[in-house]
Design a protein around this motif. Structure first.
Motif, PDB file in Angstrom:
ATOM      1  N   TYR A  46      -2.005  -0.597  -0.829  1.00 49.73           N
ATOM      2  CA  TYR A  46      -2.144   0.150  -2.121  1.00 49.73           C
ATOM      3  C   TYR A  46      -2.841   1.585  -1.976  1.00 49.73           C
ATOM      4  CZ  TYR A  46      -0.036  -3.806  -4.457  1.00 49.73           C
ATOM      5  OH  TYR A  46       0.320  -5.070  -4.890  1.00 49.73           O
ATOM      6  N   LEU A  89       3.774   4.493   6.992  1.00 55.48           N
ATOM      7  CA  LEU A  89       2.216   4.842   6.828  1.00 55.48           C
ATOM      8  C   LEU A  89       1.647   5.204   7.984  1.00 55.48           C
ATOM      9  CD1 LEU A  89       1.407   2.028   4.072  1.00 55.48           C
ATOM     10  CD2 LEU A  89       1.717   4.682   3.870  1.00 55.48           C
ATOM     11  N   ARG A 109      -0.699   4.054  -0.695  1.00 54.90           N
ATOM     12  CA  ARG A 109       0.211   4.256  -1.432  1.00 54.90           C
ATOM     13  C   ARG A 109       1.926   3.997  -1.002  1.00 54.90           C
ATOM     14  NH1 ARG A 109      -0.895   7.934  -6.260  1.00 54.90           N
ATOM     15  NH2 ARG A 109      -3.019   8.017  -6.201  1.00 54.90           N
ATOM     16  N   GLY A 110       1.741   2.905  -0.083  1.00 57.42           N
ATOM     17  CA  GLY A 110       3.115   2.453   0.438  1.00 57.42           C
ATOM     18  C   GLY A 110       3.493   1.181  -0.550  1.00 57.42           C
ATOM     19  N   VAL A 111       4.793   0.996   0.160  1.00 59.58           N
ATOM     20  CA  VAL A 111       5.421  -0.175  -0.345  1.00 59.58           C
ATOM     21  C   VAL A 111       5.716  -1.348   0.611  1.00 59.58           C
ATOM     22  CG1 VAL A 111       6.898   1.444  -1.763  1.00 59.58           C
ATOM     23  CG2 VAL A 111       7.550   0.708   0.376  1.00 59.58           C
ATOM     24  N   CYS A 145       7.489  -3.516  -3.576  1.00 61.76           N
ATOM     25  CA  CYS A 145       8.637  -2.492  -3.322  1.00 61.76           C
ATOM     26  C   CYS A 145       9.680  -2.679  -4.396  1.00 61.76           C
ATOM     27  CB  CYS A 145       9.435  -2.781  -1.871  1.00 61.76           C
ATOM     28  SG  CYS A 145      10.479  -1.532  -1.494  1.00 61.76           S
TER      29      CYS A 145
END
Length: 181
Positions: free
Chosen positions: A50, A105, A53-55, A73
């Motif tokens: 988080y 990331l 800002r990844g999925v 996601c």
């Protein structure tokens, strides 16, 4: 929603391993202890994902050699998929192979058109050792395949050939995060 039920709410943000770190190319080991250390790792993975800002995020992306990943996601219909898988096995990747933008990331700010199947099924376990099966389509299927690759010591750039591969590796070599290491 209670604070304690939000994934990552109790986790700590860990530094990300970046391209060139041996942890990213080393296959991860099976998890055998489903105790509090694993639960803390999953919380840390969510918090780190988080913050970045990844999925999705695999354990080796924070320097841990354990077969576990987390995800939050959407699929192509914008349905949110949230969870984690311990000792995942990609048991099915099929359908249409689509080239789409893919980033990581561990290669911040870079992306390349990468071919992935538009359907994937992953089997594994929850943090408490319960069996789990995760089905993904579209973008979420891409995420599942990407995270399973990480745990095998592969990056999305390993799927690239020709000018796409050369371009992303050239960009990575010039990236500020490479010079800061």
């Amino acid at each position: 929603m209670r604070q304690s039920s939000i994934p990552g709410a109790r986790g700590r943000v860990r530094p990300l391993t970046l391209l060139g770190d041996p942890a990213l190319v080393t296959p991860c080991a099976e998890v055998t202890d489903f105790g509090p250390e694993l639960a803390r790792l999953v919380e840390d993975l969510f918090a780190t994902m988080y913050a970045a800002r990844g999925v999705g995020l695999a354990a080796n992306q924070v320097g841990e050699g354990a077969r576990v990943f987390v995800y939050d996601c959407p699929d192509d219909e914008d349905v949110r998929h949230l969870g984690h898988v311990v000792n995942p096995r990609l048991v099915r990747a099929d359908g249409i192979r689509l080239r789409g933008p893919e980033g990581c990331l561990s290669l911040p700010g870079l992306e390349a058109g990468t071919e992935r199947y538009d359907h994937a099924v992953v089997e594994g376990f929850t943090v408490t050792g319960e069996p789990v099966t995760v089905h993904g389509t579209g973008f979420f299927a891409r995420c599942l395949q990407h995270e399973c690759d990480h745990l095998e010591g592969r990056l999305y750039v390993d799927h690239l050939t020709g000018w796409r591969r050369r371009r992303v590796l050239r960009q990575a070599a010039r990236a500020s995060w490479r010079r800061e290491r």
